[in-house]
Design a protein around this motif. Sequence first.
Motif, PDB file in Angstrom:
ATOM      1  N   GLY A 131       0.842  -1.198   0.000  1.00  0.00           N
ATOM      2  CA  GLY A 131       0.000   0.000   0.000  1.00  0.00           C
ATOM      3  C   GLY A 131       0.869   1.236   0.000  1.00  0.00           C
ATOM      4  O   GLY A 131       1.877   1.295   0.685  1.00  0.00           O
ATOM      5  N   GLY A 132       0.510   2.218  -0.825  1.00  0.00           N
ATOM      6  CA  GLY A 132       1.314   3.432  -0.902  1.00  0.00           C
ATOM      7  C   GLY A 132       0.452   4.662  -0.811  1.00  0.00           C
ATOM      8  O   GLY A 132      -0.756   4.578  -0.601  1.00  0.00           O
ATOM      9  N   TYR A 133       1.096   5.817  -0.968  1.00  0.00           N
ATOM     10  CA  TYR A 133       0.366   7.067  -0.836  1.00  0.00           C
ATOM     11  C   TYR A 133      -0.727   7.177  -1.902  1.00  0.00           C
ATOM     12  O   TYR A 133      -1.794   7.739  -1.654  1.00  0.00           O
ATOM     13  CB  TYR A 133       1.330   8.252  -0.924  1.00  0.00           C
ATOM     14  CG  TYR A 133       0.620   9.572  -0.863  1.00  0.00           C
ATOM     15  CD1 TYR A 133      -0.090   9.939   0.278  1.00  0.00           C
ATOM     16  CD2 TYR A 133       0.610  10.443  -1.953  1.00  0.00           C
ATOM     17  CE1 TYR A 133      -0.771  11.144   0.338  1.00  0.00           C
ATOM     18  CE2 TYR A 133      -0.071  11.648  -1.901  1.00  0.00           C
ATOM     19  CZ  TYR A 133      -0.760  11.988  -0.755  1.00  0.00           C
ATOM     20  OH  TYR A 133      -1.452  13.174  -0.708  1.00  0.00           O
TER      21      TYR A 133
ATOM     22  N   ASP B  26      -2.698   4.968  -2.906  1.00  0.00           N
ATOM     23  CA  ASP B  26      -3.903   4.313  -2.382  1.00  0.00           C
ATOM     24  C   ASP B  26      -4.614   5.214  -1.385  1.00  0.00           C
ATOM     25  O   ASP B  26      -5.830   5.344  -1.402  1.00  0.00           O
ATOM     26  CB  ASP B  26      -3.526   3.001  -1.690  1.00  0.00           C
ATOM     27  CG  ASP B  26      -2.905   2.022  -2.663  1.00  0.00           C
ATOM     28  OD1 ASP B  26      -3.617   1.596  -3.573  1.00  0.00           O
ATOM     29  OD2 ASP B  26      -1.713   1.712  -2.525  1.00  0.00           O
ATOM     30  N   ILE B  27      -3.811   5.835  -0.516  1.00  0.00           N
ATOM     31  CA  ILE B  27      -4.396   6.701   0.513  1.00  0.00           C
ATOM     32  C   ILE B  27      -5.065   7.921  -0.116  1.00  0.00           C
ATOM     33  O   ILE B  27      -6.145   8.339   0.277  1.00  0.00           O
ATOM     34  CB  ILE B  27      -3.288   7.156   1.489  1.00  0.00           C
ATOM     35  CG1 ILE B  27      -2.809   5.975   2.334  1.00  0.00           C
ATOM     36  CG2 ILE B  27      -3.753   8.288   2.367  1.00  0.00           C
ATOM     37  CD1 ILE B  27      -3.812   5.491   3.349  1.00  0.00           C
ATOM     38  N   LEU B  28      -4.421   8.488  -1.122  1.00  0.00           N
ATOM     39  CA  LEU B  28      -4.946   9.708  -1.740  1.00  0.00           C
ATOM     40  C   LEU B  28      -6.179   9.409  -2.586  1.00  0.00           C
ATOM     41  O   LEU B  28      -7.185  10.103  -2.509  1.00  0.00           O
ATOM     42  CB  LEU B  28      -3.862  10.365  -2.599  1.00  0.00           C
ATOM     43  CG  LEU B  28      -4.319  11.566  -3.428  1.00  0.00           C
ATOM     44  CD1 LEU B  28      -4.724  12.712  -2.512  1.00  0.00           C
ATOM     45  CD2 LEU B  28      -3.227  12.031  -4.369  1.00  0.00           C
ATOM     46  N   LEU B  29      -6.082   8.384  -3.412  1.00  0.00           N
ATOM     47  CA  LEU B  29      -7.153   8.144  -4.374  1.00  0.00           C
ATOM     48  C   LEU B  29      -8.269   7.293  -3.788  1.00  0.00           C
ATOM     49  O   LEU B  29      -9.356   7.229  -4.340  1.00  0.00           O
ATOM     50  CB  LEU B  29      -6.592   7.454  -5.621  1.00  0.00           C
ATOM     51  CG  LEU B  29      -5.517   8.258  -6.356  1.00  0.00           C
ATOM     52  CD1 LEU B  29      -4.788   7.385  -7.347  1.00  0.00           C
ATOM     53  CD2 LEU B  29      -6.128   9.447  -7.064  1.00  0.00           C
ATOM     54  N   GLY B  30      -8.001   6.647  -2.656  1.00  0.00           N
ATOM     55  CA  GLY B  30      -9.022   5.804  -2.054  1.00  0.00           C
ATOM     56  C   GLY B  30      -9.334   4.634  -2.973  1.00  0.00           C
ATOM     57  O   GLY B  30      -8.476   4.178  -3.725  1.00  0.00           O
ATOM     58  N   PRO B  31     -10.571   4.158  -2.942  1.00  0.00           N
ATOM     59  CA  PRO B  31     -10.927   3.000  -3.755  1.00  0.00           C
ATOM     60  C   PRO B  31     -10.888   3.308  -5.244  1.00  0.00           C
ATOM     61  O   PRO B  31     -10.900   2.406  -6.062  1.00  0.00           O
ATOM     62  CB  PRO B  31     -12.371   2.702  -3.337  1.00  0.00           C
ATOM     63  CG  PRO B  31     -12.618   3.472  -2.102  1.00  0.00           C
ATOM     64  CD  PRO B  31     -11.686   4.621  -2.108  1.00  0.00           C
TER      65      PRO B  31
ATOM     66  N   VAL C 106      -8.718   4.262  -7.191  1.00  0.00           N
ATOM     67  CA  VAL C 106      -7.429   4.185  -7.855  1.00  0.00           C
ATOM     68  C   VAL C 106      -7.551   3.397  -9.162  1.00  0.00           C
ATOM     69  O   VAL C 106      -8.230   2.387  -9.232  1.00  0.00           O
ATOM     70  CB  VAL C 106      -6.395   3.541  -6.906  1.00  0.00           C
ATOM     71  CG1 VAL C 106      -6.823   2.154  -6.518  1.00  0.00           C
ATOM     72  CG2 VAL C 106      -5.019   3.524  -7.521  1.00  0.00           C
TER      73      VAL C 106
END
Lengths: 283, 514, 316
Positions: free
Chosen positions: C34-36, C38-43, C45
């Motif tokens: 998991g990377g940034y 994933d965190i930024l774009l949420g599901p 991506v």
Amino acid sequence: MRTAIYWLSRIWRSDALSAFGLASLLLLIFLGIFGPLLPLGDPTQIAAGPRLGPPTPQHPFGTDELGRSFLPRVVQGIRATFLLSAIAVLISAMIGTFLGMAAGYFGRAVDIMVARGADILFAFPALLVGLLVAAVLGPGQVSAIAVIAIATLPLLIRVVRSVTLSVAGRGFVTAAEVAGASAGRILLLHILPNVMGAVMVQLTYALSIGMIIESALSFLGLGVQPPDASLGSLLRQGSAYLTIAPWMAMSSGAVLSLAIMSVNLVGDAVRDALEPLKGRDLT
Amino acid sequence: MTSRKLLGSVAAAALMGLAALPLHAQEGTLTWGKPAEITGFDVHVAGTVASWEMYQMVYETLLSADDELGLQAGLAESWEQTSDTTYTLTIREGAAFSNGRAVTTDDVIGSFERIKNPETASYWSHQLGDIASIEAVGDRTVQVELAKPHATFLPALAHITAAILPMKELREGSFDPTQEMMGSGPFMVENHNQDESWTLKANPHYWRDGYPLAATLEVPIIPDESARIAAIRDGRIDFTTFENPDVQRMLGTNAQVEIQPQQTTNYYRLDVNALKEDSAFFDKRVRQAMNLSLDREAINNFVFDGSSAVDYPVPAAFGKDACRDLDTYAMPRDERLEKARGLLEEAGNTSPEVALTISSANPVLGRIGQVVQQNLSEAGFEVEINQVPTAEYLQKVFTDGDFDFSASWLAGYTDPGMVIKWWDPNFAVWNLSFQQNVPELSEALKEVSSIADEAVRDEKLVEICEMIDDGANLLALVGKSDYVVYRNDQVEVVVADRSGSANTYQYIAEFDPK
Amino acid sequence: MRLLLYLLPRVAAALITLLGVSVLVFLALRMIPGGYADILLGPFVTPEAREAISQRYGLDQPMIVQYWRWLVSLLQGDFGISMVTQKPVIHEFIRRAPVTLELAFIALGLALAVGLPLGVASGIRRGGRKGLDAARVVGAIGASVPDFVVGSVLIFIFSVWSLWFRVGGYVPFTDDPVGNLQTMLLPGLTLSLFGIALVLRTTRDAVLRVMTEGYITAAVARGETPRAIIRLHILRNAAIPVVTVVTTYFGFLLGGAVVVEVLFSIPGFGLFTFNGLLNRDYAIVQAGVLLAAGVFVAINMTADFLYAVIDPRVGS
């Protein structure tokens, strides 16, 4: 077996605090081993009682937010916490003893590499190592073991290395070297027995540190996976409901503290017995 | 103030009722205990509720949702669909960014183009449909021409990701949307301490004169639930949100603390991986058996203390009848389990071993997972739960498709036609990693979005629901409510009973600090 | 000159240690799933969006290139930028430094104020006879009850009966001294419990060890008063191990007490680094770990230096 009994009776007789530690440690280990056989109820049975119910004779530690009886969950937690920490610390002790002896005995490049490696691990804040390792391996039992082993490793390496350094210069080692004994033989027959005492003392410390790290990780949500429970994950679960169902956090927190304390007390007693310090009065 | 603007404000006040004319306008400070920090500054990119909630304070969208989840004016004062594919929208008179520059058609066109630009990496690009052309047809009016009909074009404009940015400043380089915010909404950012707090000030150029009622909005970030409870109890914060229904009990009796549940079109859901060949769920019958053995009532009772309700692919909040008669919902549980065991036998896998992947950030999901685990074990499944950090969960499920099934929740947005589209993976894109492409279903979904007649459309929804249930690929569990908790001695809040786009504080401009 | 020869190899070793830490933390972070993006774009991506984000933040470069860039900018005092805010992370750490320092000083102060006298008393008394003494009980409890248990109990007590203290809502001391102490004393107390036990046990052991020495017997024989013996002989000779553990403890505190900061919502190093890890905001975690290790190493070197000053035999 006889030495074990000797040690137990010696700790038991040493003083009240040590005896208390030994008694509670034995009780917790008993619960950990035989807990699943005791008629305490199913730790995973949802809706065994009301949601967040207070302690009753039927559910002595109350029930959690899914209506599970909390006492069998705590017993399950004792098992997990002890088992994971013990396995991890044994692994750490084996690797640490090997590396520490190698560093202390061979010196030079081996020593520099091992000692530097231990320094690097030691400089990491223990919990951050734990968080990183747990994140890399993914939460679960394997990563909990790896985390504890890695975090306690530098401790053991350092102690074993320094004991080895002091032993390696002594006459009987030199004599064995002159007699042409192989390095492996010297390490195994002459150095290892002398290192064992220090390792035993460190082991108990490592065990209590391991239990703290495991529960801290579980507390931060990176420990064992539900429906399994460790004392730390139960405390995390309980702390969310601290205000309305304090029995969860209080019972798991108390048992966890007792577990760590009993390990520490027994460790202290062992150390005091191995390295007696006899002082005197000032008057 | 120019006379024109003054006239405008009088008119606005008349419209809103004189009572709303604020006597103590633009004074005082609101304190909002925000549960999570944003994950990025770019309003067109970030796909997380924690970010949306902050963007909604600063940015505006052309349209917004009303309390009935229909559409109402936003930055656009009027809009019109002139053909299947043609829309005109007129920007509100007096709308301006917080630097004082009026919002122009150029900002609207530029923002849409930015969303559509692959380099922006906006997930909303698909939701806007296939825009053939977009041009200004007057001072404040833009015309959008779609390449093909896209019934959810207008609802998509009501979601914060379709916010209008100050494109002039962006192009000139004086505004960088990846590290700051400047919008036409009620507030503007004055100070930000990462992970700790925000200070927002009223946007002096906000089009609604006299609003926001508060001059300052302080936003401490308080992720820990207990700390948030403590903060609202001792009055350090004026309002906050909880997801955990037990918060009603945790707050205890305190005359100053009030709880307002907000129904949402969101629901907790299970994503089931139909595409991973070595998963037991690769076999449709195993998925169906899983769906049948779920006890949604039990999830509601044990996780939500009965305060939620069973939910359906077409969210219950929309009040449609679709899906209710399916075996999944209508058959008694004993019979469902029986049927599930039969399906497993047929599939030659009477005790499938599956792993449930959940983000550890949300304890509610962990609880749902444990009830699901127990439910499924009654039909013979062996479920292992993997609670992993959010980033890992997201990668495993949405990028790698390396999971059996996973629990999370679904934003229902503001239109049943919008949420139902998620079952067409080629449209949704985000679930391509695990959602099977069923051509008939996709066809039906395309059709339903072009049906104008409500009754005919509802009938089609029933048919679609059967297909969705048959695939057992993405399951609705129970509804998700948000709980707005506020101090009635410190603030007067305006919260819609229902919300569709995670826009809980839609009426933040009307929050009145006492 | 003696001191210089003594310290030089230690400085070199410290630098190597820090280099090792930097490599490890860099590698570990990039091995985490998991990377940034994933965190930024949420599901939402998509492979293309992921690619675009990776490029934007330089994450598509080979790992060795990324590491080298980081190391070079580190040497220029640049710790990198947060992916979330696009601003230099070092500013956030500097802003948080007073919080972590204050917490560390409160905990250390309490640990010394309680631990030292109890430890000395216990050591001297134990020197003569066996038996249960209160100091040992305090030591055993302090060393065993984890900080999050203490913290939870304190939070429970002070949130049920909202007494003077507060949970969360940190304010800087300069803005509101009372409010600051209301939020900082509980976490400080929580952290200090372990310190109290640590100082107590170490002091007690050190005193016990000193008591076995011949010069104590000699001093007693000379008829010196117990007070003088404690001050002139015992405290002085017991100081080294106490200095060692106190400095280590202080280093641990300065590195950021993650659990306590998370539990009490204290905006210090620990919470910031922890959040950075959850958000996969690499620069924050790298800086946080490196700073913690740096402080730890520096403090240990200071301790080494202090030994050399206290005890002229060291290093010669």
